[in-house]
Design a protein around this motif. Structure first.
Motif, PDB file in Angstrom:
ATOM      1  N   ILE A  30     -37.500 -13.598  41.304  1.00  0.00           N
ATOM      2  CA  ILE A  30     -37.731 -12.653  42.019  1.00  0.00           C
ATOM      3  C   ILE A  30     -38.429 -11.092  42.040  1.00  0.00           C
ATOM      4  N   ALA A  31     -39.413 -11.004  42.650  1.00  0.00           N
ATOM      5  CA  ALA A  31     -40.769 -10.995  42.656  1.00  0.00           C
ATOM      6  C   ALA A  31     -40.856  -9.530  43.570  1.00  0.00           C
ATOM      7  N   PRO A  32     -41.122  -7.885  42.330  1.00  0.00           N
ATOM      8  CA  PRO A  32     -41.012  -6.601  42.940  1.00  0.00           C
ATOM      9  C   PRO A  32     -41.471  -6.848  44.619  1.00  0.00           C
ATOM     10  N   ARG A  33     -41.049  -5.627  45.714  1.00  0.00           N
ATOM     11  CA  ARG A  33     -41.484  -6.148  47.050  1.00  0.00           C
ATOM     12  C   ARG A  33     -42.105  -5.005  47.296  1.00  0.00           C
ATOM     13  N   ILE A  34     -43.389  -5.197  48.108  1.00  0.00           N
ATOM     14  CA  ILE A  34     -43.988  -3.487  48.316  1.00  0.00           C
ATOM     15  C   ILE A  34     -43.678  -3.117  49.757  1.00  0.00           C
ATOM     16  N   VAL A  35     -43.006  -1.720  50.210  1.00  0.00           N
ATOM     17  CA  VAL A  35     -42.926  -1.950  51.381  1.00  0.00           C
ATOM     18  C   VAL A  35     -43.308  -0.784  51.877  1.00  0.00           C
ATOM     19  N   GLN A  36     -43.248  -0.240  53.576  1.00  0.00           N
ATOM     20  CA  GLN A  36     -43.973   0.584  53.472  1.00  0.00           C
ATOM     21  C   GLN A  36     -43.095   1.917  53.893  1.00  0.00           C
ATOM     22  N   ILE A  37     -43.245   3.489  53.048  1.00  0.00           N
ATOM     23  CA  ILE A  37     -42.760   4.102  53.329  1.00  0.00           C
ATOM     24  C   ILE A  37     -43.445   4.987  55.015  1.00  0.00           C
ATOM     25  N   ALA A  38     -41.835   5.221  55.313  1.00  0.00           N
ATOM     26  CA  ALA A  38     -41.943   5.987  56.562  1.00  0.00           C
ATOM     27  C   ALA A  38     -41.916   7.172  56.605  1.00  0.00           C
ATOM     28  N   GLY A  39     -41.796   8.300  55.820  1.00  0.00           N
ATOM     29  CA  GLY A  39     -41.527   9.357  55.539  1.00  0.00           C
ATOM     30  C   GLY A  39     -40.274  11.010  55.123  1.00  0.00           C
ATOM     31  N   GLU A  40     -40.617  11.078  54.840  1.00  0.00           N
ATOM     32  CA  GLU A  40     -39.234  12.330  53.835  1.00  0.00           C
ATOM     33  C   GLU A  40     -38.439  12.195  54.822  1.00  0.00           C
ATOM     34  N   TYR A  41     -36.704  11.929  54.072  1.00  0.00           N
ATOM     35  CA  TYR A  41     -35.674  12.144  54.845  1.00  0.00           C
ATOM     36  C   TYR A  41     -34.787  13.581  54.420  1.00  0.00           C
ATOM     37  N   PRO A  42     -34.493  14.478  55.255  1.00  0.00           N
ATOM     38  CA  PRO A  42     -34.465  14.204  56.726  1.00  0.00           C
ATOM     39  C   PRO A  42     -35.817  15.004  58.041  1.00  0.00           C
ATOM     40  N   GLY A  43     -36.001  14.820  58.596  1.00  0.00           N
ATOM     41  CA  GLY A  43     -37.047  15.423  59.758  1.00  0.00           C
ATOM     42  C   GLY A  43     -38.441  13.805  59.469  1.00  0.00           C
ATOM     43  N   VAL A  44     -37.649  12.118  59.684  1.00  0.00           N
ATOM     44  CA  VAL A  44     -38.043  10.910  60.133  1.00  0.00           C
ATOM     45  C   VAL A  44     -38.015  10.588  61.204  1.00  0.00           C
ATOM     46  N   GLU A 129     -18.386  -1.318  57.762  1.00  0.00           N
ATOM     47  CA  GLU A 129     -17.532  -0.018  56.545  1.00  0.00           C
ATOM     48  C   GLU A 129     -18.234  -0.273  55.352  1.00  0.00           C
ATOM     49  N   ARG A 130     -17.999   1.234  55.266  1.00  0.00           N
ATOM     50  CA  ARG A 130     -18.483   1.824  53.598  1.00  0.00           C
ATOM     51  C   ARG A 130     -19.709   1.779  53.212  1.00  0.00           C
ATOM     52  N   LYS A 131     -20.498   0.951  54.386  1.00  0.00           N
ATOM     53  CA  LYS A 131     -22.091   0.791  53.992  1.00  0.00           C
ATOM     54  C   LYS A 131     -22.589   1.991  55.239  1.00  0.00           C
ATOM     55  N   PHE A 132     -23.486   2.716  54.169  1.00  0.00           N
ATOM     56  CA  PHE A 132     -24.561   3.527  54.914  1.00  0.00           C
ATOM     57  C   PHE A 132     -25.760   2.976  55.542  1.00  0.00           C
ATOM     58  N   LEU A 133     -25.510   3.769  57.016  1.00  0.00           N
ATOM     59  CA  LEU A 133     -25.995   3.415  58.622  1.00  0.00           C
ATOM     60  C   LEU A 133     -27.430   4.274  58.574  1.00  0.00           C
ATOM     61  N   VAL A 134     -28.705   4.088  58.838  1.00  0.00           N
ATOM     62  CA  VAL A 134     -29.461   4.223  59.662  1.00  0.00           C
ATOM     63  C   VAL A 134     -29.561   4.627  60.785  1.00  0.00           C
ATOM     64  N   MET A 135     -29.175   5.619  61.892  1.00  0.00           N
ATOM     65  CA  MET A 135     -28.612   6.128  62.637  1.00  0.00           C
ATOM     66  C   MET A 135     -29.921   7.049  63.805  1.00  0.00           C
ATOM     67  N   GLU A 136     -29.775   6.992  65.114  1.00  0.00           N
ATOM     68  CA  GLU A 136     -30.025   8.304  65.746  1.00  0.00           C
ATOM     69  C   GLU A 136     -28.826   8.540  66.496  1.00  0.00           C
ATOM     70  N   GLU A 138     -27.409  10.425  69.991  1.00  0.00           N
ATOM     71  CA  GLU A 138     -27.102  11.596  71.331  1.00  0.00           C
ATOM     72  C   GLU A 138     -27.901  12.536  70.956  1.00  0.00           C
ATOM     73  N   GLU A 139     -27.027  13.347  70.638  1.00  0.00           N
ATOM     74  CA  GLU A 139     -27.297  14.544  70.170  1.00  0.00           C
ATOM     75  C   GLU A 139     -28.347  15.946  69.728  1.00  0.00           C
ATOM     76  N   ASN A 140     -28.845  14.924  68.791  1.00  0.00           N
ATOM     77  CA  ASN A 140     -29.969  14.438  68.107  1.00  0.00           C
ATOM     78  C   ASN A 140     -31.209  13.453  68.618  1.00  0.00           C
ATOM     79  N   PRO A 141     -31.433  13.736  69.871  1.00  0.00           N
ATOM     80  CA  PRO A 141     -32.827  12.814  69.937  1.00  0.00           C
ATOM     81  C   PRO A 141     -34.050  12.269  69.761  1.00  0.00           C
ATOM     82  N   GLY A 142     -34.458  11.140  68.836  1.00  0.00           N
ATOM     83  CA  GLY A 142     -35.830  10.857  68.199  1.00  0.00           C
ATOM     84  C   GLY A 142     -35.204  11.347  67.038  1.00  0.00           C
ATOM     85  N   MET A 143     -34.549  11.578  65.778  1.00  0.00           N
ATOM     86  CA  MET A 143     -34.220  11.848  64.265  1.00  0.00           C
ATOM     87  C   MET A 143     -33.450  10.801  64.079  1.00  0.00           C
ATOM     88  N   ILE A 144     -33.515  10.402  62.754  1.00  0.00           N
ATOM     89  CA  ILE A 144     -32.692   9.661  62.243  1.00  0.00           C
ATOM     90  C   ILE A 144     -31.543  10.302  61.502  1.00  0.00           C
TER      91      ILE A 144
END
Length: 190
Positions: A30-44, A129-136, A138-144
């Motif tokens: 299984i080869a290493p995977r090249i993935v783009q970086i979206a930015g620094e969290y928090p603040g993305v 359950e018990r998985k880390f989720l990436v969410m948006e 409603e009280e902080n729209p536009g931020m993950i």
């Protein structure tokens, strides 16, 4: 007139060295995977997180590579280790997050934030359950926001799931080195 034995031995040694530098993959590699970086969290922003393009994982036994688009946005990339969880990440994007912001515990002597690689799969937009989720939220729209919940009832009702965290990679730091015990059997493991 034939070659002397020193010339033949030197040529054989060069051929042996050349063969040693060739590394062939097997069908389970299984080869290493090249993935783009979206930015620094928090603040993305949600927009940035969703706009990153991704490529499918290389087939078993093959490798992957990437050519930067000279006309597109210049985004950072990172090679993520080749392993099953990375291979099964269907639509990957990476966030860089400080260990304090992510709630990752490191040794007490580490006082400054340590950057961690956070691999996310944007194809997994369902609750688990018990998985880390990436969410948006409603009280902080536009931020993950990243969070984990034992049940769906614990998750904010206004949350929109944008993906799952599939890997968090922690760099090795000198303070993580274990002290030698004096027992050879244990010390050989470190």
């Amino acid at each position: 007139m034939g070659e002397d034995s020193q010339t033949i031995n030197a040529r054989t040694q060069d051929e042996d060295d050349a063969k040693k530098s060739i590394d062939g993959n097997d069908d389970e590699y299984i080869a290493p995977r090249i993935v783009q970086i979206a930015g620094e969290y928090p603040g993305v922003t949600t927009e940035t997180y969703l706009s990153i393009t991704s490529e499918p994982a290389a087939e078993f036994g093959q490798w992957a590579y990437d050519f930067t688009d000279p006309d597109g946005p210049q985004l950072g990339t990172v090679a993520v280790p080749g392993m099953t969880s990375v291979y099964e990440t269907e639509d990957p994007v990476v966030l860089i997050g400080g260990h304090f912001d992510l709630g990752v515990q490191l040794p007490d002597e580490i006082k400054d934030p340590v950057d961690l690689i956070v691999l996310c799969d944007r194809a997994r937009t369902y609750f688990a359950e018990r998985k880390f989720l990436v969410m948006e939220l409603e009280e902080n729209p536009g931020m993950i926001k990243i969070g984990a919940f034992s049940s769906k009832e614990e998750m904010p009702s206004t949350a929109k799931i944008l993906g799952h965290v599939t890997l968090v990679q922690i760099p090795w730091l000198p303070s993580m080195q274990r002290k030698k015990s004096g027992f050879m059997e244990e010390d050989q493991l470190f």
